[in-house]
Design an enzyme around this catalytic site. Sequence first.
Site, PDB file in Angstrom:
ATOM      1  N   SER A 131      -0.627  -1.426  20.443  1.00 40.59           N
ATOM      2  CA  SER A 131      -1.231  -0.190  20.942  1.00 40.59           C
ATOM      3  C   SER A 131      -1.901  -0.346  22.300  1.00 40.59           C
ATOM      4  CB  SER A 131      -2.250   0.341  19.930  1.00 40.59           C
ATOM      5  OG  SER A 131      -3.223  -0.638  19.627  1.00 40.59           O
ATOM      6  N   ASP A 426     -12.117   4.272  22.213  1.00 42.73           N
ATOM      7  CA  ASP A 426     -12.204   4.626  20.796  1.00 42.73           C
ATOM      8  C   ASP A 426     -12.653   3.403  19.992  1.00 42.73           C
ATOM      9  OD1 ASP A 426      -9.959   3.026  20.718  1.00 42.73           O
ATOM     10  OD2 ASP A 426      -8.559   4.622  20.201  1.00 42.73           O
ATOM     11  N   HIS A 429      -9.832   0.445  21.514  1.00 43.21           N
ATOM     12  CA  HIS A 429      -9.099   0.394  22.784  1.00 43.21           C
ATOM     13  C   HIS A 429      -9.988   0.700  23.987  1.00 43.21           C
ATOM     14  CE1 HIS A 429      -6.283   1.527  19.512  1.00 43.21           C
ATOM     15  NE2 HIS A 429      -5.539   0.578  20.073  1.00 43.21           N
TER      16      HIS A 429
END
Length: 464
Positions: A131, A426, A429
Amino acid sequence: MLFFFLICSCFFGYRMIFFWLQMELRAYGFYVVHYKRLGLAFFFFVEVIMHQVFYKCEVRWFPIQFFYVRVKPSEGILTMVISSSLFHYWCFLLIFHVLLGIFCSSGSSLDQCKNTSTGYNPPAIFIFGDSLADVGNNNHLNTIAKAVSYPSGIDFPGGKPTGRYTNGRTVIDIVGQELGLKKFIPPSNDPATVGEVVFHGVNYASGGAGILNKTGYLFGARINLYAQIDNFAKTRQYIIRCLGSTAASELFKNAIFNFAVGCNDYLDNYFTPIFSIPDQIFVNVDVFTDLLISEFRIQLTSLYNLDARKIVVENIPVIGCIPTVREFSELWAPDTCSKQINNAAMLFNRKLKALIRELNSKLVGAKFVYADIYRIFSDLLHNYKAHGFEDNSSACCAKFGRFGGLSFCVPDARLCPDRSKYIFWDNAHPTDAANAVVAKRMVDGNINDMYPINIRKLVGQKKL
């Protein structure tokens, strides 16, 4: 050409026409599958399997008597299944030419292969990972690991979610800009990733993915690292078919291949709360880390065998300090990172650097670069005020938890007043601002950040 088909069919029948048509189409990257009648189903099955194995066609089964046409632009494949009916056969000849005309005139991969520029300055970038690098490959997967809702992407051009797990750009987005790329590298799962855009690079990264296939299974579907490399192999064949082997070889030799993977193998595999207890009891972290390095060696060597030569491998950052981990560390030691998880990351990083040295010495013509993201991010966290940040522990987009680490970034989450002042976007990240710091040190950093050379110098090495 159609008149020629009609005349020949009167004298030679459809078998010879099919044979000739198949040979002609294969020269352009098209593959045709056909059958005569139900009694030859076995031979039809064998032929279909051969097309799957040798030509990488996507094959589907249909309970119909007419014919089916499937166009897969990303690989320039037009797959057809038709019946033995004479009427259907004539329809096939007519409709095929109409479809082929539309396919070739609408900017398809076949058409875009022609007259394509083969200049590679700036270089193409092919991206693998999780991610931290995903730019939308998970958008259409059955997974909870996706960033498709506001406010994700709020600071990205257009202000809409793209599948990036941040408010703006990823690290590799910014690296591409620093190297002079005019457009962001597109995700491989996007149907629009076809034609000339592919020659500038493709992003295969998938949120939740890891070095091990098991990693991230709690999230649902994800594209593991082996599958990402397989997807590049398909892209490679497409580029060779478009440019020819010589030009394609030059593209690959000068391209940058970037890996950002490994975090999930610890966070969402070995250290997963509750679910990982048996693993931690029977497999110590040293053995687990050796397994990761062993698998990663195979994966990096596989990419080398697919013509990759300039390979940047990011190590694991300070994952023991992300908001999610801080929430659980708070139970034992307030306001601290997880030493256990950070120690595991450092163990992996030491072994990874040794692997990079090993591959550089064994693989002829290869230049592997070790990106010390742990060091860069650790400096960012400890000296955050010097870098212009005001918060080094909490998520900017937060809903639950003291640090905002108990939920994803969701539409009804609370947003920080100034996103450029937060390191974390978040629960796991970084923000665009933090990614910019990391990216610029990857491109121009010294030997302590990038070993043995930084990305800009790597790009400058034309012949390896």
